[in-house]
Design a protein around this motif. Structure first.
Motif, PDB file in Angstrom:
ATOM      1  N   ILE A   1       0.862  -1.195   0.080  1.00  0.00           N
ATOM      2  CA  ILE A   1       0.191   0.078  -0.017  1.00  0.00           C
ATOM      3  C   ILE A   1       0.815   1.116  -0.059  1.00  0.00           C
ATOM      4  O   ILE A   1       1.743   1.480   0.975  1.00  0.00           O
ATOM      5  CB  ILE A   1      -0.861   0.032   1.156  1.00  0.00           C
ATOM      6  N   VAL A   2       0.685   2.189  -1.148  1.00  0.00           N
ATOM      7  CA  VAL A   2       1.577   3.215  -1.240  1.00  0.00           C
ATOM      8  C   VAL A   2       0.813   4.504  -1.004  1.00  0.00           C
ATOM      9  O   VAL A   2      -0.034   4.843  -1.491  1.00  0.00           O
ATOM     10  CB  VAL A   2       2.101   3.174  -2.646  1.00  0.00           C
ATOM     11  N   LEU A   3       1.229   5.452  -0.012  1.00  0.00           N
ATOM     12  CA  LEU A   3       0.478   6.766   0.343  1.00  0.00           C
ATOM     13  C   LEU A   3       1.050   7.908  -0.120  1.00  0.00           C
ATOM     14  O   LEU A   3       2.285   8.018  -0.130  1.00  0.00           O
ATOM     15  CB  LEU A   3       0.585   6.770   1.927  1.00  0.00           C
ATOM     16  N   ALA A   4       0.196   8.550  -0.708  1.00  0.00           N
ATOM     17  CA  ALA A   4       0.626   9.971  -1.326  1.00  0.00           C
ATOM     18  C   ALA A   4      -0.576  11.015  -0.830  1.00  0.00           C
ATOM     19  O   ALA A   4      -1.759  10.970  -1.164  1.00  0.00           O
ATOM     20  CB  ALA A   4       0.649   9.943  -2.906  1.00  0.00           C
ATOM     21  N   THR A   5      -0.099  11.839   0.028  1.00  0.00           N
ATOM     22  CA  THR A   5      -0.958  12.892   0.730  1.00  0.00           C
ATOM     23  C   THR A   5      -0.271  14.376   0.829  1.00  0.00           C
ATOM     24  O   THR A   5       0.784  14.471   0.778  1.00  0.00           O
ATOM     25  CB  THR A   5      -1.282  12.273   2.212  1.00  0.00           C
ATOM     26  N   ASP A   6      -1.113  15.116   1.410  1.00  0.00           N
ATOM     27  CA  ASP A   6      -0.671  16.500   1.463  1.00  0.00           C
ATOM     28  C   ASP A   6      -0.570  16.730   3.154  1.00  0.00           C
ATOM     29  O   ASP A   6      -0.769  17.913   3.532  1.00  0.00           O
ATOM     30  CB  ASP A   6      -1.383  17.524   0.987  1.00  0.00           C
TER      31      ASP A   6
ATOM     32  N   GLN B   1       4.314  15.275   1.352  1.00  0.00           N
ATOM     33  CA  GLN B   1       4.894  16.683   1.332  1.00  0.00           C
ATOM     34  C   GLN B   1       4.262  17.478   0.090  1.00  0.00           C
ATOM     35  O   GLN B   1       4.663  18.491  -0.296  1.00  0.00           O
ATOM     36  CB  GLN B   1       6.339  16.601   1.194  1.00  0.00           C
ATOM     37  N   VAL B   2       3.062  16.648  -0.188  1.00  0.00           N
ATOM     38  CA  VAL B   2       2.364  17.507  -1.346  1.00  0.00           C
ATOM     39  C   VAL B   2       1.906  18.857  -0.709  1.00  0.00           C
ATOM     40  O   VAL B   2       1.485  19.109   0.338  1.00  0.00           O
ATOM     41  CB  VAL B   2       1.342  17.061  -1.859  1.00  0.00           C
ATOM     42  N   ALA B   3       2.218  19.993  -1.544  1.00  0.00           N
ATOM     43  CA  ALA B   3       1.659  21.464  -1.022  1.00  0.00           C
ATOM     44  C   ALA B   3       0.289  21.124  -0.649  1.00  0.00           C
ATOM     45  O   ALA B   3      -0.454  20.643  -1.398  1.00  0.00           O
ATOM     46  CB  ALA B   3       1.847  22.375  -2.038  1.00  0.00           C
TER      47      ALA B   3
ATOM     48  N   PHE C   1      -2.403   2.020  -4.575  1.00  0.00           N
ATOM     49  CA  PHE C   1      -1.976   3.673  -4.332  1.00  0.00           C
ATOM     50  C   PHE C   1      -2.954   4.181  -3.572  1.00  0.00           C
ATOM     51  O   PHE C   1      -4.342   4.137  -3.805  1.00  0.00           O
ATOM     52  CB  PHE C   1      -1.774   4.543  -5.734  1.00  0.00           C
ATOM     53  N   VAL C   2      -2.893   4.848  -2.319  1.00  0.00           N
ATOM     54  CA  VAL C   2      -3.930   5.628  -1.937  1.00  0.00           C
ATOM     55  C   VAL C   2      -3.415   7.166  -1.932  1.00  0.00           C
ATOM     56  O   VAL C   2      -2.422   7.617  -1.372  1.00  0.00           O
ATOM     57  CB  VAL C   2      -3.857   5.214  -0.254  1.00  0.00           C
ATOM     58  N   ALA C   3      -4.374   7.867  -2.666  1.00  0.00           N
ATOM     59  CA  ALA C   3      -3.962   9.010  -3.293  1.00  0.00           C
ATOM     60  C   ALA C   3      -4.997  10.244  -2.378  1.00  0.00           C
ATOM     61  O   ALA C   3      -5.917  10.161  -2.687  1.00  0.00           O
ATOM     62  CB  ALA C   3      -4.185   9.327  -4.693  1.00  0.00           C
ATOM     63  N   VAL C   4      -4.329  11.044  -1.518  1.00  0.00           N
ATOM     64  CA  VAL C   4      -5.190  11.625  -0.569  1.00  0.00           C
ATOM     65  C   VAL C   4      -4.801  13.034  -0.394  1.00  0.00           C
ATOM     66  O   VAL C   4      -4.172  13.481   0.123  1.00  0.00           O
ATOM     67  CB  VAL C   4      -5.466  11.084   0.731  1.00  0.00           C
ATOM     68  N   VAL C   5      -5.064  14.013  -1.627  1.00  0.00           N
ATOM     69  CA  VAL C   5      -5.137  15.307  -1.605  1.00  0.00           C
ATOM     70  C   VAL C   5      -6.577  15.672  -1.658  1.00  0.00           C
ATOM     71  O   VAL C   5      -7.009  15.373  -2.908  1.00  0.00           O
ATOM     72  CB  VAL C   5      -4.242  15.902  -2.904  1.00  0.00           C
ATOM     73  N   ASP C   6      -7.330  16.047  -0.875  1.00  0.00           N
ATOM     74  CA  ASP C   6      -8.806  16.053  -1.040  1.00  0.00           C
ATOM     75  C   ASP C   6      -9.441  17.400  -0.169  1.00  0.00           C
ATOM     76  O   ASP C   6     -10.118  17.490   0.590  1.00  0.00           O
ATOM     77  CB  ASP C   6      -9.098  15.097   0.009  1.00  0.00           C
TER      78      ASP C   6
END
Lengths: 259, 259, 259
Positions: free
Chosen positions: B8-13, B42-44, B68-73
């Motif tokens: 499980i790969v996390l991409a968040t802000d 560290q996504v802005a 992939f867990v993409a949480v810029v929300d």
């Protein structure tokens, strides 16, 4: 293969230092299959209350068997005790400086001093018990060690009673314990204690009733809502409540219609 | 023992907040053996395009079965949909706000709404669907859940078509999507689309042909090269291209001799 | 199930970038059960000595079989060699620029170039060997690969002899190699080399004898103690020694009564 207990969850004020990596090395040396999760290492240096707040808010999200390692430890190297608290569903190790009171008193089944030489590192730095005492103890617990083997039963745990909100004649009075990176003011008042028509005041500024999300207020206006850890917080939509209201840690918050 | 799917790969802000730790607690509660990898937190804040760029650039480096867990929300708590995209070789969950378009349309085999109560947390915060909806869904997927069980098929995925470079009469025109911490200007133009003699211009400044490494330019002079994620970038050796050129996100980049 | 060797320990200057996540994706693709630990990614950009210092101080805390991945690599894309050092109890991969000299010469059993195409990524970026060469090599080693399969034996390893303290007529002279986030000045002089009555001087300022913990000095006064990684450091209680003394990396430190 997972370990008999776990995961091991770390909450510290070590920031981005390599000390966290050393702690993980010690754990991997003793419990190679333990699953280690970083809750946070960004607690403000030596801020026991902030560490406690984060642990309290996160507790519900971890599985049975979790071992919390709470290391905000300004008294390292002094006479403060090293403890393991057995809460049945989970365990916690850390210094006895108040941080372990994130576990409600009624949940504490037993408290043990961490003293056994065989479950800590032989060579102990005077300034880093996180690595030399708490990490090895947690790793042995992950391997299934009976907490009573760590040392004799310890009397009580230092409490921080002032962080519990107190009842007033028409509600609850608490305080801001944490300011997050967005400038939100996070209190010690749990949201489920507020009635549907409860209203919030911070210092002398009325904020109004509880809203559901940040977008329920006009941009630039303060609002109160139940934050993601379950505590009431004061925010400013697309802004910083800390800056906008000129308030920070310790600001008094009262909730009329809560109990 | 690994889980049937994963990692499980996390991409968040979420930055350095303890929210990432709570997400990992939820995953560990449902899928104790799942392997969780932080791509970036560290996504802005709320920068969907930056999140998408990082996911797109990283895609090739993860194994079959990755979730992939993409949480810029920014729309959390509003009517925006929660989706799972099945791309065959991998899965992705996240809000339907454009971020999931990091998966090329031709790779999307199926799209499902995430609605089933049994695969999300019972108690949902209005402000933290990363923990309460996307993390548990990802953990159940890691355990082998059929994505179709998450909810009914969803129509399409919001696209961000403007981030795809457009063909011009002699090449491609794209834009700077991300400025990294060194001040490098990272574009949406894939390096393999440029011919050996392609030349790069940013806004009205000619940068010249593509170089191989940062040391292929004089100190202080801008150069263009294929960055480590495969996209063309403009850099200044031992300096910041953002500062040196006075440019940032959205700056137009044209590559003559690309298609 | 753990891998035959491991954990894989990462020390880089990549900061909070998504590059670390890509490295972990590559490792997960080759060695899905490998346990990856972040020692630090906050080495100052291109500061080989700081990376080396952190590795040296951490070495004792990791288990047999650990694979260190040391990527502070200002020369990436140039002719500098990619190496694997076999130290018997552990392995290390990284660029041959001095960082691998964190392993004492007498511990190095063999040195191999990393050249075999089948143990690195087919497509190599000129600017990111951490992901394309060192990560896959480390993952194959975790799977049990014989280091000799990575490439032919390599002559020596670049040393950084100036970071080893030199003997003076009455003690040792060393230097500050790292300034930590609290402003503590961390030297290259190991604490166990100092006698009980040793005294410390930094540049021309006498600091006195070694203390046990930070609280052994008055607030605002500098003190010397053995830091948590085993090296002598100069600190100011509740303050920054770097600011208070106006000193930083390279400041000369002498310890009278050490050898």
């Amino acid at each position: 293969m997972s370990t008999p207990r776990g995961p091991i969850v770390l909450a510290t004020d070590f920031g981005d230092s390599p000390y966290v990596g050393q702690i993980k090395g010690v754990i991997a040396s003793i419990a190679p299959d333990a699953h280690v999760i970083d809750l946070t290492h960004q607690v403000a240096p030596q801020d026991i209350v902030e560490g406690l707040w984060h642990l309290k808010g996160a507790l519900a999200y971890f599985p049975r068997g979790t071992i919390f390692v709470a290391v905000v430890d300004p008294g390292v190297g002094t006479a403060r005790r090293a403890l393991c608290v057995d809460a049945g569903d989970f365990l916690a190790v850390g210094p006895d400086n108040g941080i372990l009171s994130f576990i409600a008193p009624e949940k504490r089944r037993a408290v043990h001093l961490i003293e056994a030489e065989e479950y800590t590192l032989r060579k102990k730095s005077a300034v880093f018990h996180g690595r030399d005492i708490f990490a090895p103890a947690a790793a042995h617990l992950a391997n299934g060690l009976d907490p009573a083997k760590l040392g004799p039963a310890g009397e009580g745990v230092i409490e921080l009673p002032w962080i519990v909100p107190r009842a007033t004649k028409d509600g609850l009075e608490g305080a801001v314990l944490v300011v997050d990176r967005f400038g939100n003011l996070l209190t010690n008042i749990e949201g489920h204690r507020a009635a549907a028509d409860a209203t919030v005041t911070i210092e002398k500024t009325p904020i109004g009733s509880l809203r559901t999300t940040y977008s329920d207020a006009e941009v630039g206006r303060p609002l109160a809502l139940i934050g993601s850890s379950g505590f009431i917080e004061i925010a400013i939509r697309n802004g910083s409540a800390a800056k906008g209201l000129g308030l920070g840690k310790g600001a008094r918050v009262s909730v009329k219609g809560a109990r």
